[in-house]
Scaffold this motif. Structure first.
Motif: not given
Length: 336
Positions: A49, A53, A68, A243, A262, A265, A282-285, A288
């Motif tokens: 994870s 997110y 996404t 998610i 957040t 995920n 970290y990721i973002d939309k 993904l």
């Protein structure tokens, strides 16, 4: 352009969007217990994870799916009234973003059979049009399920989650026999704000009294589904991602506003964790989309798709200024 090459050991993908599932529901100090304990760390599997997110906005389902799956904000495309009660059920709208390359396009081009399973009306906010434009071979929604299930299994929005997963199990067993590679996207419904929806399973285990009960029950239903996949040996050639479709909205009176806000995920595989090395936590939309491709062993050129950059594998330093993060929030203005 999205340049993604299929390799010899590509995995199938099951992507589970759990309606409005925020990481904050794990906070025992606020909720007295970890409401997501069942899906946070699943034994017998490798759990990966990202600590954060992040959301760039777009806090409703259609926009969550597009950002996404395609890596960009939808913006005004003649859907300017998409979030008003008078103009939301649009039927088949025609092609939606026909020049965009989304995950369904990439996978279909590479021989995957793509299936979407969602409890709500598939024509709601032109969802069906978007999915059919972008590589989905089968799209299932409320009206399809009305032919299969008694009306007691429906809320005003659509099919309850317990029956949705029941349908998904049957579909997956069939796909495994008939298709070499598949991508199945599942979108749940029963944790929709403001009150969520009860289903027969949650009533049976006494987790339907309030919204927080329904959040916890949703995590149990997802876990039961993961256990089914494990028992049926899907993980030998399939990776699974759990998610949120977006952050919760309209929650000003909810305890969630006391958390960091957040999205949840969890990337699940039987492979060793070292095979999927994170390049950031970290990721973002937007990110993904390429992260999913990397996760099922596609080689994504420069780790880049849409406005996103994969969270797995090496990235050139020159790209880091273009990755959305809390520090790079100026990118929102650029994308807009």
């Amino acid at each position: 352009d999205v340049i993604a090459k299929k390799k010899y050991n590509n995995k199938n993908l099951i992507l589970i969007y759990v309606e409005s599932l925020e990481k904050g529901y794990t906070d025992e100090n606020i909720f007295s217990k970890n409401l997501l304990e069942k899906v946070e760390n699943i034994y017998n599997l490798t759990n990966i994870s990202f600590e954060k997110y992040l959301s760039q906005g777009n806090e409703y389902t259609f926009l969550g799916l597009v950002s996404t799956m395609c890596g960009f904000f939808p913006g005004p495309i003649g859907l300017s009234n998409v979030n008003t009660d008078s103009n939301r059920n649009m039927g088949f709208y025609g092609e939606v973003f026909p020049k965009a390359t989304c995950i369904g396009d990439v996978l279909k081009k590479n021989g995957y059979h793509n299936v979407y399973i969602g409890g709500a009306d598939k024509n709601f906010t032109a969802k069906n049009s978007f999915l059919e434009t972008h590589g989905f071979n089968e799209v299932y929604g409320k009206n399809d399920f009305k032919k299969l299930y008694d009306k007691k299994y429906f809320s005003k929005w659509g099919l309850n989650d317990d029956k949705l997963f029941e349908f998904a199990k049957k579909k997956l067993l069939k796909l495994r026999l008939e298709k070499e590679n598949f991508f199945v996207s599942i979108l749940t419904l029963d944790t929709h704000y403001p009150d969520g929806h009860s289903n027969e399973y949650c009533k049976k285990i006494n987790l339907d009294e309030n919204y927080y009960n329904k959040i916890e029950c949703a995590s149990i239903l997802v876990r039961n589904f993961i256990d089914f996949l494990n028992e049926k040996d899907f993980f030998k050639d399939t990776n699974v991602v759990i998610i949120a479709d977006h952050l919760s909205w309209g929650l000003n009176a909810d305890k969630i506003v006391g958390t960091e806000r957040t999205m949840f995920n969890n990337f699940l595989t039987i492979d060793e964790k070292k095979k999927y090395v994170k390049n950031r936590n970290y990721i973002d939309k937007f990110s993904l989309f390429p992260t999913l491709l990397s996760f099922i062993n596609f080689e994504v050129q420069d780790g880049h798709a849409g406005f996103g950059f994969s969270g797995f594998g090496k990235l050139k330093n020159e790209f880091k200024k273009n990755i959305f993060s809390e520090e790079n929030d100026h990118l929102i203005r650029k994308y807009n």
